[in-house]
Design a protein around this motif. Sequence first.
Motif, short mmCIF file in Angstrom:
data_model
loop_
_atom_site.label_atom_id
_atom_site.label_comp_id
_atom_site.label_asym_id
_atom_site.label_seq_id
_atom_site.Cartn_x
_atom_site.Cartn_y
_atom_site.Cartn_z
N ARG A 1 30.15 -61.28 13.82
CA ARG A 1 30.09 -62.56 14.53
C ARG A 1 31.50 -63.11 14.65
NH1 ARG A 1 25.48 -66.76 12.76
NH2 ARG A 1 24.20 -65.08 13.68
N ASN B 1 37.67 -52.94 7.70
CA ASN B 1 37.80 -54.38 7.91
C ASN B 1 38.95 -54.70 8.86
OD1 ASN B 1 35.62 -54.95 6.32
ND2 ASN B 1 36.74 -56.23 4.84
N ALA C 1 40.71 -62.79 4.82
CA ALA C 1 39.80 -63.89 4.48
C ALA C 1 40.49 -64.98 3.68
CB ALA C 1 38.60 -63.34 3.70
N ARG D 1 33.52 -66.53 15.74
CA ARG D 1 33.30 -67.95 15.97
C ARG D 1 34.57 -68.62 16.49
NH1 ARG D 1 28.81 -70.25 13.46
NH2 ARG D 1 27.72 -68.91 11.97
N TYR E 1 40.73 -64.03 10.17
CA TYR E 1 40.94 -64.95 11.28
C TYR E 1 41.99 -64.38 12.22
CZ TYR E 1 38.95 -68.08 7.73
OH TYR E 1 38.16 -68.64 6.76
N GLN F 1 37.24 -67.17 13.88
CA GLN F 1 36.84 -66.69 12.56
C GLN F 1 35.96 -65.46 12.77
OE1 GLN F 1 35.21 -69.43 9.38
NE2 GLN F 1 33.32 -68.31 9.85
N ILE F 2 36.21 -64.42 11.99
CA ILE F 2 35.51 -63.15 12.17
C ILE F 2 34.69 -62.84 10.92
CG2 ILE F 2 35.79 -60.68 12.66
CD1 ILE F 2 38.59 -61.52 13.87
N GLU F 3 33.39 -62.57 11.14
CA GLU F 3 32.47 -62.30 10.04
C GLU F 3 31.89 -60.89 10.18
OE1 GLU F 3 29.42 -65.27 10.15
OE2 GLU F 3 30.84 -66.93 10.37
N ARG G 1 43.51 -65.95 4.33
CA ARG G 1 44.54 -66.42 5.26
C ARG G 1 45.93 -65.86 4.94
NH1 ARG G 1 43.03 -69.87 9.12
NH2 ARG G 1 41.03 -70.96 8.91
N ASN H 1 29.76 -63.34 6.11
CA ASN H 1 30.85 -62.90 5.25
C ASN H 1 32.15 -62.91 6.05
OD1 ASN H 1 32.13 -61.63 2.89
ND2 ASN H 1 32.24 -59.81 4.18
N VAL H 2 32.99 -63.89 5.81
CA VAL H 2 34.25 -64.01 6.56
C VAL H 2 35.22 -62.95 6.09
CG1 VAL H 2 36.21 -65.51 7.10
CG2 VAL H 2 33.92 -66.49 6.87
#
Length: 250
Positions: free
Chosen positions: A103, A225, A156, A105, A139, A128-130, A158, A135-136
Amino acid sequence: MSYPIIKRQPARQWMEAPQGVSGIPPGLEYMSSLDQLIVKQRVEFGEMLSGLEMRNKYDVLNSVGQQCYYAEEESEFCHRQWCGPMREYVMHISDNSQQEVMRVRHDFVCCVGCCWCATDSSCGYEIQIEAPVGNVIGYAKQQTSKWKPHIRIFDANRQPLYVVRGPCCGCQGVCCTDDVDFPIRDLTEQNVLGRMFKRWAGCGREMFTDADTFGVTFPVDMAINSKALLFGCLFLVDYMFYEQPKNNNH
């Protein structure tokens, strides 16, 4: 906002899920053997006829044209018509079993996009990427620059991971049909690790639709990831640089 489950539409042949892959977020097994993803936005005939901005939908393919994922935007109608790329949206990304595996956002932020002050938390596009959903993993955020597009990708916590820069002019036309490249570099910016690109879609599609084709390349042995973060960042590039011009044409 609450977002309903998105059902993918029938499409081309789907890539077979790799077997025996462990320790990877569910649904991202496809990425383990890939060094490239092609993202093709679907043509919306209702958008062409009405001039209204519809929800973006994408087929995500591997290098031989097999589909890996399907992505669909969820957003408010008025946001799409009046807010352009600043709108709030969620990109739902599902696999061939219709399971949402990622996801992306983007929250609504007013008056963003200026390259001179984009590092400020309130003056730059950010997603924001999950993976999996909830589960982030990181970014992607627009950064300050004098002129050229500048995006940084963070984990996650930053912590910065990669730098993406684009050309001064990302336009394409009859006399300029080459891919528009956005090289992906490490933090020193001395080593190119891959690239994001926008392909020339042809005069008809470029003039009358915003159904673009994008791609991202990365080392095949890159961490899953990291591949997912670069894939997610591709949607930020699309919305930042290739949504607004077509909306204005409407």
